[in-house]
Design a protein around this motif. Structure first.
Motif, PDB file in Angstrom:
ATOM      1  N   GLY A 273     -25.639  13.701  12.419  1.00  0.00           N
ATOM      2  CA  GLY A 273     -24.329  13.568  12.252  1.00  0.00           C
ATOM      3  C   GLY A 273     -23.414  14.801  11.872  1.00  0.00           C
ATOM      4  O   GLY A 273     -22.459  14.960  12.255  1.00  0.00           O
ATOM      5  N   GLY A 274     -24.068  15.640  10.998  1.00  0.00           N
ATOM      6  CA  GLY A 274     -23.356  16.866  10.685  1.00  0.00           C
ATOM      7  C   GLY A 274     -22.167  16.578   9.913  1.00  0.00           C
ATOM      8  O   GLY A 274     -21.973  15.585   9.232  1.00  0.00           O
ATOM      9  N   PHE A 275     -21.378  17.592  10.130  1.00  0.00           N
ATOM     10  CA  PHE A 275     -20.153  17.446   9.563  1.00  0.00           C
ATOM     11  C   PHE A 275     -19.135  16.449  10.339  1.00  0.00           C
ATOM     12  O   PHE A 275     -17.977  16.127   9.748  1.00  0.00           O
ATOM     13  CB  PHE A 275     -19.413  18.525   9.319  1.00  0.00           C
ATOM     14  CG  PHE A 275     -18.854  19.346  10.549  1.00  0.00           C
ATOM     15  CD1 PHE A 275     -17.528  19.033  10.983  1.00  0.00           C
ATOM     16  CD2 PHE A 275     -19.784  20.357  11.257  1.00  0.00           C
ATOM     17  CE1 PHE A 275     -16.907  19.734  12.294  1.00  0.00           C
ATOM     18  CE2 PHE A 275     -19.202  20.937  12.435  1.00  0.00           C
ATOM     19  CZ  PHE A 275     -17.753  20.534  12.846  1.00  0.00           C
ATOM     20  N   ILE A 276     -19.686  16.245  11.577  1.00  0.00           N
ATOM     21  CA  ILE A 276     -18.843  15.306  12.453  1.00  0.00           C
ATOM     22  C   ILE A 276     -18.739  13.935  12.213  1.00  0.00           C
ATOM     23  O   ILE A 276     -17.612  13.339  12.391  1.00  0.00           O
ATOM     24  CB  ILE A 276     -19.509  15.541  14.069  1.00  0.00           C
ATOM     25  CG1 ILE A 276     -19.527  16.871  14.484  1.00  0.00           C
ATOM     26  CG2 ILE A 276     -18.779  14.766  15.087  1.00  0.00           C
ATOM     27  CD1 ILE A 276     -20.471  17.325  15.713  1.00  0.00           C
ATOM     28  N   MET A 277     -19.830  13.294  11.866  1.00  0.00           N
ATOM     29  CA  MET A 277     -19.801  11.991  11.333  1.00  0.00           C
ATOM     30  C   MET A 277     -20.591  11.602  10.021  1.00  0.00           C
ATOM     31  O   MET A 277     -21.840  12.117  10.274  1.00  0.00           O
ATOM     32  CB  MET A 277     -19.983  11.081  12.606  1.00  0.00           C
ATOM     33  CG  MET A 277     -19.932   9.441  12.338  1.00  0.00           C
ATOM     34  SD  MET A 277     -18.717   9.086  11.421  1.00  0.00           S
ATOM     35  CE  MET A 277     -17.209   9.237  12.455  1.00  0.00           C
ATOM     36  N   ASN A 278     -20.080  10.850   9.404  1.00  0.00           N
ATOM     37  CA  ASN A 278     -21.025  10.116   8.372  1.00  0.00           C
ATOM     38  C   ASN A 278     -22.432   9.778   8.816  1.00  0.00           C
ATOM     39  O   ASN A 278     -22.293   8.886   9.993  1.00  0.00           O
ATOM     40  CB  ASN A 278     -20.589   9.337   7.436  1.00  0.00           C
ATOM     41  CG  ASN A 278     -21.382   8.703   6.434  1.00  0.00           C
ATOM     42  OD1 ASN A 278     -22.410   8.148   6.624  1.00  0.00           O
ATOM     43  ND2 ASN A 278     -20.959   8.790   5.019  1.00  0.00           N
ATOM     44  N   PRO A 279     -23.548  10.263   8.595  1.00  0.00           N
ATOM     45  CA  PRO A 279     -24.883   9.590   9.320  1.00  0.00           C
ATOM     46  C   PRO A 279     -25.087   8.032   9.230  1.00  0.00           C
ATOM     47  O   PRO A 279     -25.381   7.418  10.125  1.00  0.00           O
ATOM     48  CB  PRO A 279     -25.995  10.074   8.560  1.00  0.00           C
ATOM     49  CG  PRO A 279     -25.393  11.514   7.879  1.00  0.00           C
ATOM     50  CD  PRO A 279     -23.937  11.198   7.670  1.00  0.00           C
ATOM     51  N   ASN A 280     -24.593   7.412   7.990  1.00  0.00           N
ATOM     52  CA  ASN A 280     -24.465   5.940   8.056  1.00  0.00           C
ATOM     53  C   ASN A 280     -23.691   5.244   9.191  1.00  0.00           C
ATOM     54  O   ASN A 280     -23.978   4.320   9.612  1.00  0.00           O
ATOM     55  CB  ASN A 280     -24.219   5.501   6.471  1.00  0.00           C
ATOM     56  CG  ASN A 280     -25.569   5.997   5.677  1.00  0.00           C
ATOM     57  OD1 ASN A 280     -26.686   5.808   5.883  1.00  0.00           O
ATOM     58  ND2 ASN A 280     -24.947   6.079   4.481  1.00  0.00           N
ATOM     59  N   GLU A 281     -22.283   5.889   9.203  1.00  0.00           N
ATOM     60  CA  GLU A 281     -21.533   5.586  10.152  1.00  0.00           C
ATOM     61  C   GLU A 281     -21.911   5.638  11.538  1.00  0.00           C
ATOM     62  O   GLU A 281     -21.972   4.762  12.520  1.00  0.00           O
ATOM     63  CB  GLU A 281     -20.066   6.132  10.028  1.00  0.00           C
ATOM     64  CG  GLU A 281     -19.305   5.816   8.685  1.00  0.00           C
ATOM     65  CD  GLU A 281     -19.157   4.306   8.399  1.00  0.00           C
ATOM     66  OE1 GLU A 281     -18.199   4.019   9.371  1.00  0.00           O
ATOM     67  OE2 GLU A 281     -19.244   3.831   7.542  1.00  0.00           O
ATOM     68  N   LEU A 282     -22.680   6.853  11.854  1.00  0.00           N
ATOM     69  CA  LEU A 282     -23.206   6.998  13.049  1.00  0.00           C
ATOM     70  C   LEU A 282     -24.322   5.853  13.446  1.00  0.00           C
ATOM     71  O   LEU A 282     -24.591   5.401  14.450  1.00  0.00           O
ATOM     72  CB  LEU A 282     -23.673   8.569  13.123  1.00  0.00           C
ATOM     73  CG  LEU A 282     -24.123   8.954  14.705  1.00  0.00           C
ATOM     74  CD1 LEU A 282     -22.973   9.004  15.510  1.00  0.00           C
ATOM     75  CD2 LEU A 282     -24.699  10.431  14.457  1.00  0.00           C
ATOM     76  N   GLY A 283     -25.190   5.622  12.329  1.00  0.00           N
ATOM     77  CA  GLY A 283     -26.280   4.647  12.412  1.00  0.00           C
ATOM     78  C   GLY A 283     -25.551   3.518  12.852  1.00  0.00           C
ATOM     79  O   GLY A 283     -26.252   2.680  13.742  1.00  0.00           O
ATOM     80  N   MET A 284     -24.661   3.050  12.355  1.00  0.00           N
ATOM     81  CA  MET A 284     -24.011   1.624  12.634  1.00  0.00           C
ATOM     82  C   MET A 284     -23.593   1.825  14.124  1.00  0.00           C
ATOM     83  O   MET A 284     -23.683   0.556  14.601  1.00  0.00           O
ATOM     84  CB  MET A 284     -22.875   1.508  11.588  1.00  0.00           C
ATOM     85  CG  MET A 284     -21.876  -0.131  11.963  1.00  0.00           C
ATOM     86  SD  MET A 284     -20.672   0.094  12.944  1.00  0.00           S
ATOM     87  CE  MET A 284     -19.562   0.841  12.069  1.00  0.00           C
ATOM     88  N   LEU A 285     -23.132   2.765  14.495  1.00  0.00           N
ATOM     89  CA  LEU A 285     -22.484   2.794  16.128  1.00  0.00           C
ATOM     90  C   LEU A 285     -23.893   2.726  16.957  1.00  0.00           C
ATOM     91  O   LEU A 285     -23.580   2.182  17.874  1.00  0.00           O
ATOM     92  CB  LEU A 285     -21.807   4.206  16.012  1.00  0.00           C
ATOM     93  CG  LEU A 285     -21.104   4.396  17.589  1.00  0.00           C
ATOM     94  CD1 LEU A 285     -19.857   3.581  17.480  1.00  0.00           C
ATOM     95  CD2 LEU A 285     -20.571   5.816  17.734  1.00  0.00           C
ATOM     96  N   CYS A 286     -25.023   3.379  16.544  1.00  0.00           N
ATOM     97  CA  CYS A 286     -26.182   3.169  17.349  1.00  0.00           C
ATOM     98  C   CYS A 286     -26.492   1.442  17.541  1.00  0.00           C
ATOM     99  O   CYS A 286     -26.795   1.054  18.715  1.00  0.00           O
ATOM    100  CB  CYS A 286     -27.204   3.885  16.676  1.00  0.00           C
ATOM    101  SG  CYS A 286     -27.061   5.778  16.867  1.00  0.00           S
TER     102      CYS A 286
END
Length: 430
Positions: A178-191
């Motif tokens: 996720g990095g600074f680009i996106m919150n890892p938890n939000e990115l996980g939800m997208l997955c």
């Protein structure tokens, strides 16, 4: 009205629509990411991409109309959109008492813009399904492919630029995608949303090998995000779809596999640095929520601090917990920014939306509702959520709002029938 066969020109049109709609939702989702560390550049990219894709969704809607479709939809479950409108209306009125009216207005306008996009984007699929029978353009296919393409960028990025695409947590001992680009938890939800969409390919036996590859890569990305809540969402979705299968052996095998996997999965994924105490406190969220409810809410219990505000200052601060600008729980967020009045309103609205999908006549629509509601609701308990600060979880919820409430009204007026037959003589109006 049905069409026996799809003419060659229409098949080409539908293939074009599939590609265009995928690009539109891909760019729309990318507009929620922080692609540049410069705040001014990031704001310009977000504003430009979101507005452009809303205009593009309306343009595609008008193009479908020009090809012979008739917009003759009615609200089947009117309470869901009406209550959502009431929620936005209350948010707008809250500018009168907001502790930061400018910030509240900005968040409100972004939610409204996303709602307009969702309205026309959903209508595109509903019109294609009604007026182009046999159309391969499906919402879950388009959204699943768009999410897969976005996550592919992250998977490649972690190989070529790990410092950008990884985020170090737990004192630098854990790297999360996720990095600074996106919150890892939000990115996980997208997955998880992407996986939930692609699972529909198995029902229609569409490119099974390629679908396995896509889901496998999305699952890899999910694990790399380290999002425990999203992993729970993934497991719930998989078991839900397995329960839909008619093969009892498959159900038994899946349940046994889950029981065998739990002893290895819990220590590896759920209990990280900080041990069990971190899990039980939900990484410090429980003390923060307790402070919000016992210290912040009593100050403004009825109408809150204003749309997307949780305190008089920019951050809620307490001697018992950390300082934060959002509640990390969409329902507590509403309780703080719109008070008990707003909280009651959104709970009734959510119930109306769920009811719309439960009563949907189409089994596939019911599955779509469950598949998308599970990950975004789980995310709502720990992050921005469907009633929180602007994020793509709100977009998904608004799309579900329209898919669950809009129904095509087959009884066209005489004027609509004449116009339709001039544009599409091969169609027969019942």
């Amino acid at each position: 009205m049905k069409e026996a066969t799809t003419p060659l020109a229409h098949r080409r049109f539908l293939r074009t629509m599939s590609v265009v709609l995928t690009l539109i939702v891909l760019i729309k989702l990318a507009g929620f990411f922080t692609w540049n560390e410069d705040i001014a550049v990031t704001r310009l990219l977000k504003l430009g991409s979101r507005l452009a894709m809303t205009a593009a969704a309306y343009g595609v809607y008008r193009l479908i109309i020009s090809r012979g479709a008739v917009d003759s939809f009615r609200w089947q479950h009117a309470w869901s959109p009406l209550l959502y409108g009431a929620y936005l209306a209350l948010g707008l009125v809250s500018l009168l008492w907001s502790t930061n009216p400018g910030y509240s207005l900005l968040q409100w306008l972004m939610d409204l813009e996303t709602l307009v996009f969702a309205f026309y984007f959903a209508k595109c699929f509903l019109l294609l399904e009604e007026f182009f029978p046999g159309s391969p353009v499906r919402f879950y296919h388009v959204l699943g492919n768009a999410i897969f393409l976005i996550l592919s960028v992250f998977l490649v990025g972690l190989l070529v630029a790990p410092d950008t695409f990884y985020r170090l947590t737990h004192d630098g001992e854990e790297a999360r995608l996720g990095g600074f680009i996106m919150n890892p938890n939000e990115l996980g939800m997208l997955c998880v949303v992407g996986i939930a969409c692609l699972l529909f390919n198995f029902y229609r036996r569409h490119r099974l090998v390629w679908t396995f590859v896509k889901i496998g890569l999305l699952l890899l990305a999910l694990v790399l995000t380290g999002s425990r809540s999203s992993l729970v969402g993934f497991l719930l979705i998989v078991f839900f779809h397995i329960q839909q299968a008619g093969n009892p052996r498959l159900k038994i095998a899946a349940n046994l596999a889950a029981l065998l996997a739990v002893p290895a999965l819990v220590p590896l994924v759920f209990i990280k640095q900080g041990g069990l105490d971190e899990v039980l406190s939900m990484t410090g969220r429980l003390p923060f929520w307790h402070a919000l409810l016992t210290e912040g809410l009593p100050r403004e219990p009825l109408l809150g601090y204003g749309f997307m505000r949780i305190s008089y200052g920019e951050y809620f601060q307490s001697v018992h917990t950390y300082a934060a600008q959002m509640a990390h729980n969409t329902f507590i967020q509403v309780l703080m920014n719109l008070g008990l009045v707003g909280f009651l309103l959104v709970m009734v609205q959510l119930g109306a939306t769920i009811r719309a999908f439960v009563q949907a006549p189409n089994a596939q629509l019911r599955l779509l509702g469950v598949g998308l509601l599970i990950p975004i609701l789980i995310n709502s308990f720990t992050e921005f959520g469907i009633f929180g600060m602007t994020n793509y979880g709100i977009l998904f919820y608004q799309l579900l709002l329209f898919f669950g409430s809009l129904r095509y009204h087959a009884l066209l007026s005489p004027r609509e029938q004449q116009w339709l037959l001039r544009r599409r003589p091969e169609l027969a109006v019942a």
